[in-house]
Scaffold this motif. Structure first.
Motif, PDB file in Angstrom:
ATOM      1  N   ILE A  17      12.735  76.307   1.267  1.00 51.06           N
ATOM      2  CA  ILE A  17      12.882  75.558   2.223  1.00 51.06           C
ATOM      3  C   ILE A  17      13.996  76.252   2.803  1.00 51.06           C
ATOM      4  O   ILE A  17      13.208  76.355   4.620  1.00 51.06           O
ATOM      5  CB  ILE A  17      12.972  73.795   1.629  1.00 51.06           C
ATOM      6  N   VAL A  18      14.922  76.030   2.281  1.00 49.43           N
ATOM      7  CA  VAL A  18      15.293  76.622   3.542  1.00 49.43           C
ATOM      8  C   VAL A  18      15.810  77.782   4.455  1.00 49.43           C
ATOM      9  O   VAL A  18      15.809  78.539   5.565  1.00 49.43           O
ATOM     10  CB  VAL A  18      17.304  77.524   3.133  1.00 49.43           C
ATOM     11  N   MET A  19      14.951  79.243   3.146  1.00 51.02           N
ATOM     12  CA  MET A  19      14.514  80.073   4.195  1.00 51.02           C
ATOM     13  C   MET A  19      13.178  80.704   4.769  1.00 51.02           C
ATOM     14  O   MET A  19      12.495  81.006   5.400  1.00 51.02           O
ATOM     15  CB  MET A  19      14.410  81.554   3.167  1.00 51.02           C
ATOM     16  N   ASN A  20      12.631  79.393   4.600  1.00 52.10           N
ATOM     17  CA  ASN A  20      11.116  79.066   5.325  1.00 52.10           C
ATOM     18  C   ASN A  20      11.184  78.799   7.113  1.00 52.10           C
ATOM     19  O   ASN A  20      11.837  77.524   7.788  1.00 52.10           O
ATOM     20  CB  ASN A  20      10.160  77.958   5.099  1.00 52.10           C
ATOM     21  N   ASN A  21      10.386  79.662   8.319  1.00 51.04           N
ATOM     22  CA  ASN A  21      10.671  79.569   9.795  1.00 51.04           C
ATOM     23  C   ASN A  21       9.960  78.385   9.671  1.00 51.04           C
ATOM     24  O   ASN A  21      10.566  78.316  11.328  1.00 51.04           O
ATOM     25  CB  ASN A  21      10.543  81.229   9.974  1.00 51.04           C
ATOM     26  N   GLN A  22       8.810  78.111   9.069  1.00 49.02           N
ATOM     27  CA  GLN A  22       7.610  77.010   9.629  1.00 49.02           C
ATOM     28  C   GLN A  22       8.185  75.745   9.409  1.00 49.02           C
ATOM     29  O   GLN A  22       7.621  74.662   9.940  1.00 49.02           O
ATOM     30  CB  GLN A  22       6.526  77.332   9.176  1.00 49.02           C
ATOM     31  N   VAL A  23       9.311  75.566   8.872  1.00 48.58           N
ATOM     32  CA  VAL A  23      10.026  74.307   8.717  1.00 48.58           C
ATOM     33  C   VAL A  23      10.996  74.103   9.696  1.00 48.58           C
ATOM     34  O   VAL A  23      11.888  75.201   9.989  1.00 48.58           O
ATOM     35  CB  VAL A  23      11.002  73.992   7.501  1.00 48.58           C
ATOM     36  N   GLU A  24      11.324  72.902  10.188  1.00 44.60           N
ATOM     37  CA  GLU A  24      12.025  72.516  11.501  1.00 44.60           C
ATOM     38  C   GLU A  24      13.574  72.762  11.519  1.00 44.60           C
ATOM     39  O   GLU A  24      14.247  72.555   9.588  1.00 44.60           O
ATOM     40  CB  GLU A  24      12.114  71.001  11.921  1.00 44.60           C
ATOM     41  N   VAL A  25      14.291  73.325  12.093  1.00 42.46           N
ATOM     42  CA  VAL A  25      15.923  73.442  12.442  1.00 42.46           C
ATOM     43  C   VAL A  25      16.973  72.596  11.465  1.00 42.46           C
ATOM     44  O   VAL A  25      16.991  73.038  10.937  1.00 42.46           O
ATOM     45  CB  VAL A  25      16.367  74.082  13.523  1.00 42.46           C
ATOM     46  N   PRO A  26      17.243  71.573  11.680  1.00 42.91           N
ATOM     47  CA  PRO A  26      17.270  70.449  11.319  1.00 42.91           C
ATOM     48  C   PRO A  26      17.122  70.972   9.969  1.00 42.91           C
ATOM     49  O   PRO A  26      18.558  70.276   8.748  1.00 42.91           O
ATOM     50  CB  PRO A  26      17.222  69.098  12.042  1.00 42.91           C
ATOM     51  N   VAL A  27      16.082  69.990   8.828  1.00 44.47           N
ATOM     52  CA  VAL A  27      15.873  70.484   7.963  1.00 44.47           C
ATOM     53  C   VAL A  27      16.280  71.283   6.956  1.00 44.47           C
ATOM     54  O   VAL A  27      16.908  71.293   6.055  1.00 44.47           O
ATOM     55  CB  VAL A  27      14.409  70.093   7.296  1.00 44.47           C
ATOM     56  N   ARG A  28      15.827  72.608   7.611  1.00 50.35           N
ATOM     57  CA  ARG A  28      17.082  73.874   7.080  1.00 50.35           C
ATOM     58  C   ARG A  28      17.919  73.935   6.823  1.00 50.35           C
ATOM     59  O   ARG A  28      19.328  74.555   5.466  1.00 50.35           O
ATOM     60  CB  ARG A  28      15.740  74.583   7.547  1.00 50.35           C
ATOM     61  N   GLY A  32      20.507  74.188   3.257  1.00 46.01           N
ATOM     62  CA  GLY A  32      21.581  74.622   3.333  1.00 46.01           C
ATOM     63  C   GLY A  32      22.891  74.511   3.303  1.00 46.01           C
ATOM     64  O   GLY A  32      23.670  74.904   1.952  1.00 46.01           O
ATOM     65  N   ILE A  33      23.150  73.426   3.660  1.00 44.53           N
ATOM     66  CA  ILE A  33      24.275  72.811   3.647  1.00 44.53           C
ATOM     67  C   ILE A  33      24.412  71.928   2.219  1.00 44.53           C
ATOM     68  O   ILE A  33      25.624  72.612   1.035  1.00 44.53           O
ATOM     69  CB  ILE A  33      24.749  72.064   4.422  1.00 44.53           C
ATOM     70  N   TYR A  34      23.271  71.158   1.479  1.00 43.49           N
ATOM     71  CA  TYR A  34      23.381  70.641  -0.071  1.00 43.49           C
ATOM     72  C   TYR A  34      23.272  71.410  -0.969  1.00 43.49           C
ATOM     73  O   TYR A  34      23.774  71.071  -1.528  1.00 43.49           O
ATOM     74  CB  TYR A  34      21.838  69.750   0.366  1.00 43.49           C
ATOM     75  N   LEU A  35      22.891  72.954  -0.606  1.00 46.76           N
ATOM     76  CA  LEU A  35      22.793  74.199  -1.385  1.00 46.76           C
ATOM     77  C   LEU A  35      24.146  74.318  -1.766  1.00 46.76           C
ATOM     78  O   LEU A  35      24.138  75.202  -2.660  1.00 46.76           O
ATOM     79  CB  LEU A  35      21.148  75.150  -1.226  1.00 46.76           C
ATOM     80  N   LYS A  36      24.343  74.348  -0.390  1.00 48.93           N
ATOM     81  CA  LYS A  36      25.969  75.228  -0.700  1.00 48.93           C
ATOM     82  C   LYS A  36      26.985  74.783  -1.583  1.00 48.93           C
ATOM     83  O   LYS A  36      27.679  75.050  -2.699  1.00 48.93           O
ATOM     84  CB  LYS A  36      26.110  75.882   0.692  1.00 48.93           C
ATOM     85  N   ASN A  37      26.413  72.800  -1.346  1.00 51.79           N
ATOM     86  CA  ASN A  37      27.734  72.467  -2.165  1.00 51.79           C
ATOM     87  C   ASN A  37      27.283  72.557  -3.488  1.00 51.79           C
ATOM     88  O   ASN A  37      27.885  72.135  -4.337  1.00 51.79           O
ATOM     89  CB  ASN A  37      27.559  70.814  -1.100  1.00 51.79           C
ATOM     90  N   ALA A  78      24.421  85.410   1.026  1.00 56.38           N
ATOM     91  CA  ALA A  78      22.891  85.010   1.842  1.00 56.38           C
ATOM     92  C   ALA A  78      23.432  83.240   2.143  1.00 56.38           C
ATOM     93  O   ALA A  78      22.593  82.651   2.687  1.00 56.38           O
ATOM     94  CB  ALA A  78      21.724  84.713   0.519  1.00 56.38           C
ATOM     95  N   SER A  79      24.126  82.385   0.952  1.00 59.60           N
ATOM     96  CA  SER A  79      24.768  81.161   0.915  1.00 59.60           C
ATOM     97  C   SER A  79      25.111  80.381   2.604  1.00 59.60           C
ATOM     98  O   SER A  79      24.265  80.035   3.450  1.00 59.60           O
ATOM     99  CB  SER A  79      25.273  80.711   0.352  1.00 59.60           C
ATOM    100  N   ALA A  85      20.232  82.071  10.072  1.00 57.40           N
ATOM    101  CA  ALA A  85      18.995  81.953  10.197  1.00 57.40           C
ATOM    102  C   ALA A  85      18.558  81.050  10.226  1.00 57.40           C
ATOM    103  O   ALA A  85      16.684  80.619  10.714  1.00 57.40           O
ATOM    104  CB  ALA A  85      18.450  83.203   8.128  1.00 57.40           C
ATOM    105  N   ALA A  86      18.783  79.934   9.748  1.00 49.60           N
ATOM    106  CA  ALA A  86      17.892  78.665   9.821  1.00 49.60           C
ATOM    107  C   ALA A  86      17.663  77.977  11.495  1.00 49.60           C
ATOM    108  O   ALA A  86      16.871  77.567  11.921  1.00 49.60           O
ATOM    109  CB  ALA A  86      18.408  77.211   9.421  1.00 49.60           C
ATOM    110  N   GLU A  87      18.786  78.686  12.139  1.00 46.17           N
ATOM    111  CA  GLU A  87      18.612  78.366  13.773  1.00 46.17           C
ATOM    112  C   GLU A  87      17.322  79.033  14.325  1.00 46.17           C
ATOM    113  O   GLU A  87      17.588  79.529  15.994  1.00 46.17           O
ATOM    114  CB  GLU A  87      20.319  78.477  14.238  1.00 46.17           C
ATOM    115  N   GLY A  88      17.041  80.231  13.449  1.00 47.79           N
ATOM    116  CA  GLY A  88      15.936  80.841  13.859  1.00 47.79           C
ATOM    117  C   GLY A  88      16.331  82.273  14.752  1.00 47.79           C
ATOM    118  O   GLY A  88      16.101  82.264  16.008  1.00 47.79           O
ATOM    119  N   LEU A  89      17.627  82.418  14.702  1.00 51.23           N
ATOM    120  CA  LEU A  89      18.589  83.500  15.340  1.00 51.23           C
ATOM    121  C   LEU A  89      17.738  85.002  15.664  1.00 51.23           C
ATOM    122  O   LEU A  89      17.545  85.364  14.619  1.00 51.23           O
ATOM    123  CB  LEU A  89      20.400  83.560  14.765  1.00 51.23           C
TER     124      LEU A  89
END
Length: 299
Positions: A17-28, A32-37, A78-79, A85-89
């Motif tokens: 989900i974090v790496m999916n460009n089709q998912v909205e930025v806040p969700v990704r 990412g934060i949840y996965l890191k923690n 990658a974390s 990347a989730a910000e579409g940079l």
């Protein structure tokens, strides 16, 4: 829902989900934060069963199967990069710290980490460069969540502390001076769900009309007259942690209002009794006096 993270396959699915460009930025970003923690606090310790006390409830650990998947597809770099990347940079400049106030103490370790981050980011299609900078003393004059947000906005306005502005100029000189960096920051805030009015007020108005301040301000006086030779970043960080600016454990609540601001920088002169720093706190605590944080040479 509370126990969903215990399902085998949850962590790898969250990574997708974090790496999916089709998912909205806040969700990704949240993912990412949840996965890191989750990785930071629940990664399986292979020796845990040997240390476990019979009769006590064993804490949750990520299943070995998920650990293997994550290990094969993601590293610490990658974390970090996934949240960017989730910000579409399309382009990214990283500031990798080393020194007493950083996780990495030595330059060589920070340089190797910077190279890993750059390689990982480029592999995701993001044009990336990295600076490796020293963190023996705090950068800028603010340490704490809301305090650093306000100082960062001041820097984007061209009003920041000299060392913070210098670091920013090395990264984005033109954008900092023509206001486009501030415009982009406002755009990023809005894309993450901040209202247009609040984002505009933060960037173009008074940031403290949106941010919250601590109730108490306590000045920290210098004990001698001289020139400041060093301000130990780790000591300042530990005081901020004690004030509530960070977490000692995952369940702790962060107080975004508290922190420390610096009235002087290394190399500047200070008089005995002059305030060299201020503690922004909710409850006065006389024990948190930044002992040994600053040293000076009498002249």
């Amino acid at each position: 829902m509370v126990k969903m993270h215990k399902i085998i396959g949850f962590a790898p699915s969250l990574l997708q989900i974090v790496m999916n460009n089709q998912v909205e930025v806040p969700v990704r970003q949240s993912g990412g934060i949840y996965l890191k923690n989750m990785v930071a606090h629940s990664w399986r310790d292979p020796t845990y069963n040997l240390k476990h006390t019979p009769g006590k409830v064993m804490p949750f650990h990520i299943h070995e199967q998920d650990c293997a998947v994550l290990r094969d597809t993601i590293v610490d770099a990658a974390s970090i990069i996934s949240k960017k990347a989730a910000e579409g940079l399309r382009a990214l400049v990283l500031d990798v710290k080393y020194g007493s106030g950083a996780f990495m103490k030595e330059f060589d370790e920070a340089r190797d980490t910077a190279q890993l981050l750059v390689n990982t980011s480029k592999g995701m299609g993001i044009s990336t460069a990295a600076l490796v900078t020293n963190m023996d003393s705090p950068i800028g004059r603010a340490v704490g969540n809301a305090l650093e947000v306000a100082e960062s906005i001041a820097c984007l306005r061209g009003e920041g502390a000299p060392d913070l502005v210098e670091l920013g100029c090395r990264q984005m000189a033109t954008a900092l001076h023509d206001g486009s960096a501030l415009d982009k920051f406002q755009q990023m805030l809005e894309s993450q769900g901040v209202s247009q009015q609040s984002a505009r007020q933060l960037c173009r108005g008074d940031p403290w009309s949106v941010l919250t301040k601590a109730d108490h301000v306590e000045s920290v006086p210098a004990t001698a007259t001289g020139y400041v030779s060093n301000i130990d970043a780790m000591t300042v960080a530990q005081v901020c942690l004690s004030l509530g600016a960070g977490r000692r454990k995952a369940a702790d609540t962060v107080d975004h209002r508290v922190g420390v601001t610096l009235a002087v920088r290394p190399g500047e002169r200070v008089q005995a009794g002059q305030a060299w720093a201020q503690r922004k706190e909710e409850d006065r605590d006389e024990s948190l006096r930044l002992p040994g944080a600053a040293s000076n040479k009498s002249r």
